[in-house]
Design a protein around this motif. Structure first.
Motif, PDB file in Angstrom:
ATOM      1  N   GLN A  56       0.810  -1.211   0.000  1.00  0.00           N
ATOM      2  CA  GLN A  56       0.000   0.000   0.000  1.00  0.00           C
ATOM      3  C   GLN A  56       0.852   1.272   0.000  1.00  0.00           C
ATOM      4  OE1 GLN A  56      -2.373   0.290   3.563  1.00  0.00           O
ATOM      5  NE2 GLN A  56      -0.838  -0.713   4.836  1.00  0.00           N
ATOM      6  N   THR A  57       2.043   1.220   0.605  1.00  0.00           N
ATOM      7  CA  THR A  57       2.913   2.403   0.609  1.00  0.00           C
ATOM      8  C   THR A  57       3.404   2.729  -0.789  1.00  0.00           C
ATOM      9  OG1 THR A  57       3.629   1.899   2.867  1.00  0.00           O
ATOM     10  CG2 THR A  57       4.988   3.417   1.583  1.00  0.00           C
ATOM     11  N   ILE A  58       3.913   1.701  -1.485  1.00  0.00           N
ATOM     12  CA  ILE A  58       4.403   1.916  -2.850  1.00  0.00           C
ATOM     13  C   ILE A  58       3.271   2.323  -3.767  1.00  0.00           C
ATOM     14  CG2 ILE A  58       5.508   0.793  -4.826  1.00  0.00           C
ATOM     15  CD1 ILE A  58       7.025  -0.961  -2.891  1.00  0.00           C
ATOM     16  N   LEU A  59       2.116   1.678  -3.623  1.00  0.00           N
ATOM     17  CA  LEU A  59       0.963   2.034  -4.448  1.00  0.00           C
ATOM     18  C   LEU A  59       0.502   3.456  -4.169  1.00  0.00           C
ATOM     19  CD1 LEU A  59      -1.107  -1.284  -4.288  1.00  0.00           C
ATOM     20  CD2 LEU A  59       0.227  -0.410  -6.217  1.00  0.00           C
ATOM     21  N   GLY A  60       0.586   3.860  -2.903  1.00  0.00           N
ATOM     22  CA  GLY A  60       0.207   5.234  -2.559  1.00  0.00           C
ATOM     23  C   GLY A  60       1.124   6.245  -3.211  1.00  0.00           C
ATOM     24  N   TYR A  61       2.440   6.004  -3.119  1.00  0.00           N
ATOM     25  CA  TYR A  61       3.393   6.901  -3.768  1.00  0.00           C
ATOM     26  C   TYR A  61       3.206   6.918  -5.280  1.00  0.00           C
ATOM     27  CZ  TYR A  61       5.978   7.139   0.651  1.00  0.00           C
ATOM     28  OH  TYR A  61       6.340   7.361   1.951  1.00  0.00           O
TER      29      TYR A  61
ATOM     30  N   LEU B 166      -0.908  11.098 -10.406  1.00  0.00           N
ATOM     31  CA  LEU B 166      -1.784  12.263 -10.362  1.00  0.00           C
ATOM     32  C   LEU B 166      -1.002  13.549 -10.612  1.00  0.00           C
ATOM     33  CD1 LEU B 166      -4.109  11.392  -7.326  1.00  0.00           C
ATOM     34  CD2 LEU B 166      -4.716  11.394  -9.751  1.00  0.00           C
ATOM     35  N   THR B 167       0.187  13.627 -10.018  1.00  0.00           N
ATOM     36  CA  THR B 167       1.024  14.809 -10.243  1.00  0.00           C
ATOM     37  C   THR B 167       1.438  14.923 -11.698  1.00  0.00           C
ATOM     38  OG1 THR B 167       1.879  14.580  -7.980  1.00  0.00           O
ATOM     39  CG2 THR B 167       3.105  16.005  -9.486  1.00  0.00           C
ATOM     40  N   THR B 168       1.773  13.795 -12.315  1.00  0.00           N
ATOM     41  CA  THR B 168       2.146  13.800 -13.727  1.00  0.00           C
ATOM     42  C   THR B 168       0.986  14.250 -14.602  1.00  0.00           C
ATOM     43  OG1 THR B 168       3.708  11.985 -13.341  1.00  0.00           O
ATOM     44  CG2 THR B 168       3.018  12.375 -15.611  1.00  0.00           C
ATOM     45  N   ALA B 169      -0.213  13.759 -14.298  1.00  0.00           N
ATOM     46  CA  ALA B 169      -1.383  14.156 -15.075  1.00  0.00           C
ATOM     47  C   ALA B 169      -1.667  15.647 -14.937  1.00  0.00           C
ATOM     48  CB  ALA B 169      -2.598  13.338 -14.624  1.00  0.00           C
TER      49      ALA B 169
END
Length: 317
Positions: A15-20, A26-29
């Motif tokens: 979940q940590t890696i998926l969260g990052y 989202l930031t890239t988009a």
């Protein structure tokens, strides 16, 4: 059903890696939207300020937003600072320990801004606009006034770069090179910090995994019990107000301010102590006091006692 359960287990384990990864995507988009729909280089003397603003200011905003939504940040602040008092290092938690808690908070908050800067550099637009208006680059590349004017207009008309000679004019190559270097530095820094934290950790890998599981379960149980206790207390107080009844204070006892302060600190694992959180430490200490000094009225609140019981069953103490 088995496939769905496998996917769910995978998400929970990572979940940590998926969260990052989600934050980075989202930031890239958002960066792509800004770059294509919002960003318009003025192609004049404002190039450097305008391009730098789009390159740096969103990163600063994302960093501050990351601190704002980070619960550990507020846990750290509320644990060391009380209203009307100066923030000082307490005996329970030294300034070094606070710094150790602050490092992962800052690391999480830096994920989005570093992603923004890296993607922005790879997409070239922001850097090209900022570099074309830089006086240092203009003085390095240009030899006459016409070159200065042409250089500032390159982001609006890329064909103008053919009229300016020099290998140093490739803003796109510079931007992408800096972007890839930044990505490599971030990955190397993350790897080094991960290795360092594991090598210097006072607990083994499996014990660290147990601590993480315990922390998640403790938080979940704390929220459930706190909601239950707050609901019951609110119901009693509301009934007292509307029906003018006297509630039983012992039945709805809540922790004192001193108790709340004791569990509000962020716990740093000590190999000499078999505790996994400040709540665990408080419950163990409270239970020891109530056992040795039975005459005192220091009963464990139900919110804390249930967490201690769960910790005792899982840890085998």
């Amino acid at each position: 059903m088995n496939n769905l359960r496998g996917i769910l287990d995978f998400c929970i384990r990572h979940q940590t890696i998926l969260g990052y990864s989600t934050v980075s995507l989202l930031t890239t988009a958002i960066e792509q939207i800004f770059s294509s729909a919002v960003f318009k280089c003025p192609c004049n003397s404002w190039n450097t300020l305008y391009g730098s603003a789009f390159l740096i200011m969103p990163a600063i905003a994302l960093f501050l937003l990351g601190l704002l939504v980070n619960t550990k940040m507020w846990h750290l602040l509320t644990g060391i600072c009380s209203s009307g008092k100066r923030c000082t290092c307490s005996p329970q938690e030294t300034c070094i320990h606070r710094s150790c808690h602050l490092v992962p908070v800052l690391a999480r908050a830096l994920v989005a801004p570093l992603t923004w800067i890296s993607v922005a550099l790879l997409s070239v637009n922001f850097y090209e606009c900022a570099a074309s208006g830089s006086s240092k680059i203009q003085s390095f590349v240009c030899k006459d006034t016409d070159c200065y004017n042409l250089l500032a207009k390159i982001p609006c008309n890329p064909t103008l770069s053919k009229n300016i000679t020099g290998d140093s004019l490739s803003f796109q190559a510079q931007s992408q090179l800096i972007g890839w270097l930044l990505i490599v530095v971030i990955i190397i820094g993350a790897l080094i910090s991960k290795c360092y934290s594991r090598c210097t950790s006072p607990v083994t890998y499996l014990q660290h995994k147990f601590c993480k599981i315990y922390s998640e379960q403790e938080t979940e149980l704390f929220e459930v019990k706190a909601k239950e206790r707050a609901t019951n207390l609110a119901e009693v107080n509301t009934k007292c107000f509307f029906e003018v009844t006297n509630p039983a204070p012992a039945q709805f006892m809540t922790p004192s301010n001193k108790d709340w302060k004791q569990i509000s600190l962020l716990y740093t694992h000590n190999p000499e102590e078999e505790y996994y959180s400040m709540l665990h430490k408080y419950a163990r200490t409270k239970r020891g006091n109530s056992t040795t000094r039975s005459g005192e009225t220091g009963l464990i609140p139900p919110v804390l006692g249930s967490v201690d019981e769960a910790a005792s069953r899982e840890s085998g103490f």
